[in-house]
Scaffold this motif. Structure first.
Motif, short mmCIF file in Angstrom:
data_model
loop_
_atom_site.label_atom_id
_atom_site.label_comp_id
_atom_site.label_asym_id
_atom_site.label_seq_id
_atom_site.Cartn_x
_atom_site.Cartn_y
_atom_site.Cartn_z
N ARG A 103 0.85 -1.18 0.00
CA ARG A 103 0.00 0.00 0.00
C ARG A 103 0.90 1.24 0.00
NH1 ARG A 103 -2.31 0.01 6.22
NH2 ARG A 103 -0.29 -0.18 7.25
N LYS A 104 0.37 2.34 -0.51
CA LYS A 104 1.14 3.57 -0.58
C LYS A 104 0.64 4.57 0.47
CE LYS A 104 2.08 3.07 -5.53
NZ LYS A 104 1.98 3.71 -6.86
N ILE A 127 -0.55 3.32 12.39
CA ILE A 127 -0.07 2.84 11.09
C ILE A 127 -0.69 1.50 10.75
CG2 ILE A 127 1.98 1.88 9.94
CD1 ILE A 127 3.59 4.19 11.08
N ARG A 128 -0.83 0.64 11.75
CA ARG A 128 -1.39 -0.70 11.52
C ARG A 128 -2.85 -0.64 11.08
NH1 ARG A 128 2.32 -4.28 13.76
NH2 ARG A 128 3.80 -3.32 15.21
N GLU A 129 -3.53 0.45 11.40
CA GLU A 129 -4.96 0.56 11.10
C GLU A 129 -5.24 1.50 9.92
OE1 GLU A 129 -6.40 2.10 14.73
OE2 GLU A 129 -5.89 0.31 15.93
N ARG A 130 -4.19 2.11 9.40
CA ARG A 130 -4.40 3.16 8.39
C ARG A 130 -4.93 2.62 7.07
NH1 ARG A 130 -0.94 4.20 4.14
NH2 ARG A 130 0.91 2.87 3.97
N GLU A 132 -5.10 3.39 2.79
CA GLU A 132 -4.24 3.99 1.77
C GLU A 132 -4.86 5.29 1.26
OE1 GLU A 132 -1.68 1.98 -1.64
OE2 GLU A 132 -3.77 2.14 -2.21
N LYS A 133 -4.19 6.41 1.57
CA LYS A 133 -4.65 7.72 1.12
C LYS A 133 -3.46 8.49 0.58
CE LYS A 133 -8.63 8.16 4.21
NZ LYS A 133 -9.28 8.98 5.26
#
Length: 328
Positions: A103-104, A127-130, A132-133
């Motif tokens: 993912r980016k 970060i673990r729950e983010r 991709e935006k």
């Protein structure tokens, strides 16, 4: 790109203050109010600083974008984050990438979290729950980020000085530092050793495959020569049969012709088998060469990453060359 990212990481490690150095500066007056607990002061994350280049290399191998890694490492350096905090963010993205796929947007996410004032220690959890935006930050967000980085840099600078002073005090009292993440560090060392073993095994298999291929090629050449000789024997047997005059000569010539035909059939089969073995040996050699090349590359990258973290802090030859627990 990954080499440049590793270089940046190594630069970050080299720029870290020698928290366990014997020649520690006194805490300035404006650090006097910074609170540092005894437990915090006794936990030294120098091993995470040493392993940071390896963690970056692992993230790259997992599929994390090199540009994201580079920007996160840069951001951590600008904000004066500890190697432990930086390592936690990179490890969080690495593990999530391995679990959920590539993912980016890591660097944009981290910058936004900092701009919002989220404590760096909590960013790893987010970060673990983010999701991709990739939307660019607004001018307002950039301004907030710059202000936040400046405040974090100042805060972390004061905290590190206070931490140095507290450690000096505790060491004078006979207390010893505890290395954080030692088990993980030892596991990475073991993984590097395993890559060396894999490389050595790949070398052996490559050498064996080359020998096998050489032997199969020689067998193929020999089988081709045997077939040529069998063909000549068959031709000679036919000529002998045509030239035979007595019944006895014709009987012997027919027997010779029969044997010559059998020899030729056997020679053809031997050549087919030898050609097949040669082809398989060639494929084996190709695969072994590929395995050896991959093992060599993996070992080289792990070795370079580990070399990048050496010599910084306790036990190394760089800043802070004394190990934990030694009095200043």
């Amino acid at each position: 790109m990954i080499r440049r990212t590793l270089s940046l990481t190594i630069g970050l490690v080299m720029a870290l203050p020698a928290l366990s150095s014997a020649a520690e500066p006194e805490a300035a007056a404006d650090e006097a109010n910074v609170e540092v607990t005894e437990q915090e002061a006794l936990e030294d994350d120098i091993l995470l600083a040493i392993d940071l280049p390896i963690l970056v290399a692992d993230a790259h191998d997992a599929g994390v974008e090199d540009e994201d890694l580079e920007q996160v490492v840069n951001l951590a350096a600008e904000a004066g984050l500890s190697p432990g905090t930086t390592a936690e963010m990179i490890e969080a993205e690495t593990e999530t990438t391995k679990d959920k796929g590539k993912r980016k947007g890591l660097s944009i996410f981290v910058r936004r979290q900092m701009a919002k004032g989220v404590p760096p220690k909590e960013i790893a959890k987010k970060i673990r729950e983010r999701e991709e935006k990739l939307e660019e930050m607004t001018p307002e967000e950039r301004a907030a980020l710059e202000d936040r980085i400046e405040k974090l840099r100042d805060k972390n600078k004061k905290h590190k000085k206070a931490l140095q002073a507290k450690r000096k005090e505790l060491r004078a009292a006979g207390k010893e530092l505890k290395l954080v993440a030692k088990e993980a560090h030892d596991a990475r060392k073991a993984a590097l050793a395993a890559r060396r073993d894999d490389l050595e095994q790949a070398r052996k298999e490559h050498r064996k495959a080359r020998r096998d291929h050489r032997g199969a090629r020689e067998d193929s050449i020999e089988a081709r020569e045997d077939r040529r000789e069998a063909r000549e024997d068959l031709k000679e047997a036919k000529e002998d049969l045509e030239a035979a005059q007595t019944p006895e000569e014709r009987r012997e010539a027919r027997e010779d012709l029969k044997d010559a035909k059998k020899d030729l059939r056997d020679a053809k089969k031997d050549q087919r088998d030898a050609n097949k073995d040669r082809k398989e040996a060639k494929e084996d050699r190709k695969d072994a060469r590929k395995e050896h090349k991959g093992a060599k590359k993996a070992h080289k990258e792990a070795k370079e990453a580990k070399k990048g973290g050496k010599g910084k802090g306790p036990g190394g030859k760089g800043p802070g060359g004394k190990g934990p627990g030694k009095k200043g």
